[in-house]
Design an enzyme around this catalytic site. Structure first.
Site, PDB file in Angstrom:
ATOM      1  N   ASP A 172       0.960  -1.150   0.085  1.00 27.84           N
ATOM      2  CA  ASP A 172      -0.047   0.035   0.228  1.00 27.84           C
ATOM      3  C   ASP A 172       0.976   1.008   0.059  1.00 27.84           C
ATOM      4  O   ASP A 172       1.820   1.286   0.931  1.00 27.84           O
ATOM      5  CB  ASP A 172      -0.954  -0.017   1.213  1.00 27.84           C
ATOM      6  CG  ASP A 172      -2.032   0.994   1.217  1.00 27.84           C
ATOM      7  OD1 ASP A 172      -2.731   1.108   0.244  1.00 27.84           O
ATOM      8  OD2 ASP A 172      -1.895   2.163   1.999  1.00 27.84           O
ATOM      9  N   ASP A 232      25.730 -45.632 -44.316  1.00 27.33           N
ATOM     10  CA  ASP A 232      25.331 -46.089 -42.777  1.00 27.33           C
ATOM     11  C   ASP A 232      25.024 -47.370 -42.749  1.00 27.33           C
ATOM     12  O   ASP A 232      24.592 -48.194 -43.880  1.00 27.33           O
ATOM     13  CB  ASP A 232      24.263 -45.122 -42.364  1.00 27.33           C
ATOM     14  CG  ASP A 232      24.338 -44.672 -40.951  1.00 27.33           C
ATOM     15  OD1 ASP A 232      24.634 -45.674 -40.098  1.00 27.33           O
ATOM     16  OD2 ASP A 232      24.318 -43.792 -40.273  1.00 27.33           O
ATOM     17  N   GLY A 262      26.046 -50.125 -45.335  1.00 26.16           N
ATOM     18  CA  GLY A 262      27.433 -50.614 -44.923  1.00 26.16           C
ATOM     19  C   GLY A 262      28.030 -50.264 -43.895  1.00 26.16           C
ATOM     20  O   GLY A 262      27.504 -49.216 -43.045  1.00 26.16           O
ATOM     21  N   ASP A 263      29.053 -50.806 -43.478  1.00 23.71           N
ATOM     22  CA  ASP A 263      29.763 -50.660 -42.109  1.00 23.71           C
ATOM     23  C   ASP A 263      31.260 -49.863 -42.215  1.00 23.71           C
ATOM     24  O   ASP A 263      31.945 -50.653 -42.972  1.00 23.71           O
ATOM     25  CB  ASP A 263      29.942 -52.036 -41.241  1.00 23.71           C
ATOM     26  CG  ASP A 263      30.693 -51.884 -39.985  1.00 23.71           C
ATOM     27  OD1 ASP A 263      31.025 -50.649 -39.907  1.00 23.71           O
ATOM     28  OD2 ASP A 263      30.437 -52.544 -39.093  1.00 23.71           O
ATOM     29  N   PHE A 264      31.266 -48.715 -41.986  1.00 21.76           N
ATOM     30  CA  PHE A 264      32.502 -48.092 -42.314  1.00 21.76           C
ATOM     31  C   PHE A 264      33.680 -48.689 -41.594  1.00 21.76           C
ATOM     32  O   PHE A 264      34.943 -48.284 -42.185  1.00 21.76           O
ATOM     33  CB  PHE A 264      32.504 -46.519 -42.126  1.00 21.76           C
ATOM     34  CG  PHE A 264      32.198 -45.942 -40.812  1.00 21.76           C
ATOM     35  CD1 PHE A 264      32.653 -46.369 -39.729  1.00 21.76           C
ATOM     36  CD2 PHE A 264      31.011 -44.973 -41.071  1.00 21.76           C
ATOM     37  CE1 PHE A 264      32.240 -45.926 -38.453  1.00 21.76           C
ATOM     38  CE2 PHE A 264      30.711 -44.427 -39.788  1.00 21.76           C
ATOM     39  CZ  PHE A 264      31.472 -44.530 -38.563  1.00 21.76           C
ATOM     40  N   ARG A 267      30.168 -35.103 -36.521  1.00 14.37           N
ATOM     41  CA  ARG A 267      30.076 -35.638 -35.074  1.00 14.37           C
ATOM     42  C   ARG A 267      30.380 -37.201 -35.131  1.00 14.37           C
ATOM     43  O   ARG A 267      29.305 -37.714 -34.480  1.00 14.37           O
ATOM     44  CB  ARG A 267      28.613 -35.185 -34.539  1.00 14.37           C
ATOM     45  CG  ARG A 267      28.326 -33.575 -34.763  1.00 14.37           C
ATOM     46  CD  ARG A 267      27.932 -33.124 -33.486  1.00 14.37           C
ATOM     47  NE  ARG A 267      27.040 -33.857 -32.862  1.00 14.37           N
ATOM     48  CZ  ARG A 267      25.592 -33.890 -33.402  1.00 14.37           C
ATOM     49  NH1 ARG A 267      25.160 -32.862 -34.359  1.00 14.37           N
ATOM     50  NH2 ARG A 267      24.622 -34.619 -32.878  1.00 14.37           N
TER      51      ARG A 267
END
Ligand SMILES: O=c1[nH]cc([C@@H]2O[C@H](COP(=O)(O)OP(=O)(O)OP(=O)(O)O)[C@@H](O)[C@H]2O)c(=O)[nH]1
Length: 611
Positions: free
Chosen positions: A88, A478, A504-506, A521
Site C-alpha cells: 500500500d 550408414d 554398409g559398415d565403415f 560428429r
C-alpha cells in the site's frame, strides 16, 4: 544474475501479488519474479487516526490486503498459495495521509498541498507465508515499509489543472505519477524511486534475504556494524546459510519494519566477509550442487516431453493445471508440480490465464516443430539415461559405455531393436537439422563433384550439401538397419535425386567412391584405436586432391573451461584446432583449415596429399 538467488527463493513457490496496481506487477516481473495476480478486495478504510504514524497505517493496509487474498484463495481452493504479497502506497504531508484522489477536485486539493513542498511517500509491504493445516489456513506475516522524500516545484494553477485534466492523477497515491507526466512536477527525490511508483524492490529483496538467509550464530558474534546486506552481496548467499531455518520461523510474530530495522545489526556473512576482509570459509559450491541436481531437471524435461505436455499447450494453451491434467489424463496435483518446475526451468510461462509454452519450448519441444528436439529428449530418456546408470560398472570393468553419450548411442544402437534404432535416428535427425547448414557452408565445397557422408543417418546433411552445391552427388553411407529406415525421414524435393543411400559398415566394408568424405560428429566418441582405423580407411579411399570434411563439437577458446552444453553431448574432450590439424595431417591430409560453425561446432577441411 546478482539478484537471482534471492528472487529465486520464491521460484518454486506459488506466489500471488495481491494488488491490482499495474506498476507493482511490472516492477516485480521485471525483477524476474513469477507470480499470479489476485487483486485484493480489502477496502482501504482503516481508521487513520488510530495509527501512531502514517507508515503504520500503510503497513497494516498492506497486510490486510494480502490476508484477504490468502483467505479467499484458501476458501475457494482449500489450498492457499505459498506466498502472498500485499502493498500500500500513501503520501504523507506532516501527519496527513493522502491516498488516491476520488475525483478531480480531490486531486486538486492533494496537489495543492504538495505544491512547492517536501512530502514523504511510504509504501507498506506484507509478505504472507501460508500453509494449510487440517483444512485451516495458517499464516505468518513479515512486514516492512520504505520512505522516500519527494519535493515538488512551485507549480502554477494552470499547470496543476492541465495535469489533472490529463487523467493521470486518478489511480495514484497523492494524485501524481512520478514515472510519467508527474515526473515534471518533481524537483528532487531522496530515496528509492520505485518506492514512490508503488513497490520498494530493493527493500523487498533485503527482506527476502533476511527471511531466507538468517544470519548464523557465528555471524551474530562477529557483527560489528549496523546494516543489512546491499543487494549486490546476495550473490554470495546460499541455502547453507539458511541453516535449515524456514522463512516462516523467522517471520513468526509478524516482524514489522521497525523490528526488521532492529535486526539490521545482524549482518549476514556475505556482507560481513566483504567488510571484515577475507573469510576463511570456502565459497558456497553452487555450481557443484547444480551439477548434482542436474539429472532432476533433465528428467522433468523428458517427462514433460513424453507426456506431450508442450504439444497440448501449443494447441490449447494457456491452460490451468487442472485442465492440463484432464487432457493428459494425469494426476492434477502432480501435474501442477510438474508445470511449476517446467516454469521454473524456463520451459513454460505461468500467468493468471494458466501455463503456456515459452519461445524455446515452442521452437524445440513441440513434437512436430521444424526445429523440434523431442527426438533427442525421447532417446536420452529411453536409452542414454540407462547407459549412464551403468557408468560405474563400465568404469570399473572397462566397458565402452564410458565414451560418452553419443558414443554410447552409436554403440548400443548396433545391437538394439528397430524401435531403438528409430529413436536414435530421430535424435540424430533433429540435432543434425540444427547444424547441417553450418557444416555445409563452413567452406566452399563447390570444387567437389561427389561427397560421401559416413554415418549420414537420415541424410539431413546430405540434403543440405545437395541444396548448397547444385552439381554435387551425395552418398549417405550408414548401417543397413539405418538406411532401411531412412526413407521415413525424407521430404522429397529436387535435390533428393542427387542423394543415394548405401548400406554398409565403415569399419568393415569398402567405402563408396567420392571426392569428398564427410564425418559429422563421429570422431569424438570413438576410442583412439577405432578413430585411427576409420581415418586410415578414409585416407586409403580418398584420391589425391580429394577432401575430408570433419565436423565436431568445438573446444572452448584457449583457457576457458569446457561448456556444460558440450559435456552433455559427449564425455570425450573436444579437440582444439591444432589437434584437429595434426590428426588429419597424420592420416595424409594437408592444407588443413579449421572454421567455427555456429557456436557449437568446429569444421575442419583437409586435402588428400599424393601418397
Ligand atoms: O508516483 C506514483 N505514485 C503512486 C502510484 C500508484 O498509486 C497507487 C497507490 O495505491 P494503492 O497502494 O492503494 O494500490 P492500488 O493501485 O489501489 O492497488 P492495490 O490493489 O494494491 O490496492 C499504486 O498503484 C501505485 O503504483 C504511481 O503509479 N506513481
Amino acid at each position: 544474475m546478482v539478484l537471482c538467488p534471492v528472487i529465486g527463493k520464491l521460484q518454486h513457490k506459488r506466489v500471488v501479488l495481491a494488488s491490482a496496481s499495474p506498476r507493482r506487477q511490472e516492477i516485480l516481473s521485471n525483477a524476474g519474479l513469477r507470480f499470479e495476480v489476485v487483486p485484493s478486495r480489502f477496502k482501504e478504510k482503516l481508521h487513520k487516526a488510530s495509527f501512531a504514524t502514517p507508515y503504520a497505517y500503510a503497513v497494516e493496509t498492506a497486510k490486510q490486503k494480502a490476508l484477504e487474498v490468502a483467505g479467499r484463495m484458501h476458501q475457494k481452493d482449500l489450498r492457499a498459495p505459498d506466498v502472498v504479497i500485499g502493498a500500500d502506497t500513501i503520501v504523507a504531508v506532516g501527519a496527513m495521509i493522502l491516498e488516491k484522489p476520488v475525483d478531480k477536485q480531490d486531486a486538486y486539493r492533494m496537489l495543492s498541498r504538495l505544491n512547492g513542498k517536501e512530502h514523504s511517500v511510504f509504501t507498506g509491504v506484507a509478505i504472507v507465508h501460508c500453509c494449510s493445516k487440517d483444512g485451516r489456513l495458517d499464516t505468518e506475516v513479515s512486514e516492512f515499509y520504505e520512505e522516500t522524500t519527494v519535493k515538488f516545484s512551485e507549480l502554477s494553477e494552470e499547470l496543476l489543472w492541465e495535469y489533472i485534466n490529463s487523467g493521470e492523477p486518478m489511480d495514484k497515491a497523492g494524485g501524481y505519477g512520478i514515472q510519467a507526466l508527474g515526473g515534471m512536477l518533481v524537483e528532487y527525490v531522496h530515496g528509492d524511486f520505485l518506492n514512490v511508483v508503488g513497490f520498494p524492490l530493493n527493500h523487498f529483496c533485503k527482506e527476502l534475504a533476511r527471511l531466507y538467509y538468517p544470519p548464523r550464530p557465528a555471524d551474530l558474534r562477529r557483527v560489528r556494524h549496523d546494516s543489512i546486506p546491499a543487494v549486490d552481496t546476495f550473490e554470495n548467499l546460499s541455502d547453507s546459510e539458511a541453516g535449515g531455518a524456514d522463512p516462516g520461523q523467522s517471520a513468526k510474530g509478524g516482524r514489522g519494519g521497525e523490528q526488521a530495522d532492529g535486526d539490521r545489526s545482524q549482518a549476514p556473512r556475505a556482507l560481513d566477509a566483504a567488510l571484515n576482509g577475507a573469510d576463511s570459509r570456502p565459497r558456497f559450491p553452487t555450481g557443484l550442487l547444480e551439477l548434482m541436481d542436474g539429472f532432476k531437471a533433465s528428467k522433468v524435461l523428458f517427462t514433460a516431453c513424453k507426456l506431450k505436455l508442450f504439444d497440448v499447450l501449443k494447441d490449447q494453451g494457456p491452460l490451468q493445471a487442472v485442465d492440463v491434467a484432464r487432457k493428459l489424463s494425469t494426476c492434477a496435483g502432480r501435474t501442477e508440480q510438474l508445470l511449476d518446475v517446467c516454469a521454473a526451468l524456463g520451459l513454460l510461462e505461468k500467468t493468471r490465464r494458466g501455463y503456456s509454452n515459452t519461445e524455446v519450448a515452442t521452437l524445440h519441444l513441440v513434437s512436430d516443430g521444424e526445429h523440434s528436439l523431442q527426438g533427442v529428449a525421447e532417446y536420452n530418456d529411453a536409452h542414454v539415461w540407462g547407459v549412464f546408470t551403468r557408468l560405474g560398472l563400465a568404469v570399473r570393468e572397462g566397458a565402452e559405455q564410458t565414451r560418452g553419450a553419443l558414443g554410447a548411442m552409436e554403440e548400443e544402437r548396433l545391437s538394439q531393436s528397430r524401435e531403438l534404432t528409430l529413436q536414435f535416428m530421430r535424435a540424430k535427425h533433429s540435432l543434425s537439422k540444427l547444424t547441417a547448414h553450418h557444416v555445409a557452408t563452413a567452406f566452399d565445397l563447390s570444387r567437389f563433384a561427389s561427397a560421401c557422408d559416413l554415418g549420414g543417418c537420415t541424410g539431413i546433411l546430405a540434403r543440405e550439401l545437395a541444396q548448397e552445391y547444385p552439381r554435387l552427388q551425395v552418398t549417405v553411407f550408414d548401417l543397413p538397419e539405418v538406411t532401411e529406415l531412412s526413407g521415413g525421414f525424407q521430404r522429397g524435393g529436387r535435390q533428393t535425386e542427387r542423394i543415394r543411400f548405401v548400406p554398409g559398415d565403415f569399419f568393415k566394408d569398402s567405402l563408396p567412391e567420392a571426392d569428398l568424405y564427410v564425418l559429422s560428429r563421429m570422431l569424438q566418441d570413438w576410442p583412439d584405436d577405432k578413430l585411427h582405423k576409420l581415418l586410415s580407411r578414409i585416407s586409403s579411399s580418398c584420391k589425391p586432391g580429394g577432401g575430408l570434411l570433419v565436423a565436431e563439437a568445438a573446444a572452448e577458446e584457449e583457457g576457458a573451461s569446457q561448456s556444460p552444453r558440450l559435456r552433455t553431448l559427449s564425455a570425450g574432450q573436444p579437440r582444439s584446432p591444432d589437434e584437429h590439424r595434426r590428426l588429419l595431417q597424420r592420416h595424409g591430409f594437408q592444407d588443413v583449415r579449421v572454421a567455427r560453425a555456429g557456436d557449437l561446432l568446429c569444421v575442419v577441411l583437409g586435402t588428400r596429399a599424393a601418397p
